[in-house]
Motif scaffolding. Structure first.
Motif, short mmCIF file in Angstrom:
data_model
loop_
_atom_site.label_atom_id
_atom_site.label_comp_id
_atom_site.label_asym_id
_atom_site.label_seq_id
_atom_site.Cartn_x
_atom_site.Cartn_y
_atom_site.Cartn_z
N SER A 281 24.67 -19.47 12.77
CA SER A 281 25.11 -20.67 13.35
C SER A 281 25.59 -21.77 12.15
CB SER A 281 23.46 -21.65 13.92
OG SER A 281 22.41 -21.36 12.67
N GLY B 42 24.33 -21.47 17.53
CA GLY B 42 23.11 -20.83 17.18
C GLY B 42 22.67 -19.91 18.25
N GLY C 55 19.88 -25.08 15.50
CA GLY C 55 20.54 -24.10 15.88
C GLY C 55 19.71 -22.78 15.85
#
Length: 225
Positions: free
Chosen positions: A96, A168, A114
């Motif tokens: 992420s 993410g 994330g």
């Protein structure tokens, strides 16, 4: 064994969240700005933010909003997939951050959002791929509680790093595909029907013999009758 492992998982996740609150409180107490610890896209000098950004938040309200989901999703992921999570968490954490650093808007991106999105998509996709009862139960749980989060990957609200959510989530999906076989599948319990030794289909060789053996003996007529 499951109950101690669950309590151990809850303790680990709780300590992580407590650490986030301690960092936020220490920064406020010392008057420090946490912005330099966030991800600043394409700034080589701020590349460390890929590692540090999930540990810092823009405000107490930001951290408060993330805390319940971090607790629930963290426990679901670590308890449900103890082996896979050891690799999946670094993939989500770094994936992420790197995605934001490479492709996000020019801004300071910070917070554990994330990581949170990655854990949610990881648990959900694992349930779809593995299809055993524990995995499907965890997938339904996180979807019921946090399925609405999926809209956060779109740029709907200004001032919110949808890029952290998006990358993410993508990292969580990728980790699920890569690690879906890392933990053993739950054994399916098959109910066995009780065996009736008197049923001829159970033993076709002697199927008819027991009937003759237990049939009442009929006295034979004497030949002189």
């Amino acid at each position: 064994m499951r109950e101690p492992r669950l309590m151990h998982t809850v303790t680990r996740v709780t300590l992580f969240v407590v650490a986030l609150w301690a960092i936020q409180g220490m920064a406020a107490l010392l008057g420090m700005s946490l912005g330099p610890l966030g991800v600043q896209p394409r700034e080589v000098a701020a590349l460390h933010g890929v590692v540090t950004a999930p540990l810092v938040h823009g405000s107490y309200s930001h951290l408060m909003a993330n805390t319940p989901a971090l607790l629930v999703l963290g426990v679901a992921m670590l308890y449900g997939y103890p082996r896979a999570s050891r690799i999946a968490l670094p993939i989500i954490w770094l994936g992420s951050g790197l995605g934001v650093w490479l492709f996000a808007r020019e801004a300071v991106h910070l917070g554990a959002s994330g990581l949170m999105y990655g854990m949610m998509l990881f648990v959900f996709v694992m349930g779809i791929l593995r299809r055993d009862r524990p995995s499907m139960a965890l997938a339904m749980l996180v979807f019921f509680l946090y399925g609405g989060m999926i809209w956060g990957v779109l740029p709907l609200k200004p001032g919110i790093s949808f890029e952290s959510h998006l990358f993410g989530a993508l990292a969580g999906v990728a980790a699920a595909f890569l690690l879906r076989h890392r933990d053993p599948l739950a054994e399916r319990r098959v109910r066995k029907r009780p065996v009736d030794p008197r049923r001829e289909e159970e033993d076709p060789v002697i199927g008819e013999l027991w009937r003759d053996a237990e049939a009442p003996e009929v006295p034979r007529r004497r030949r002189d009758e």
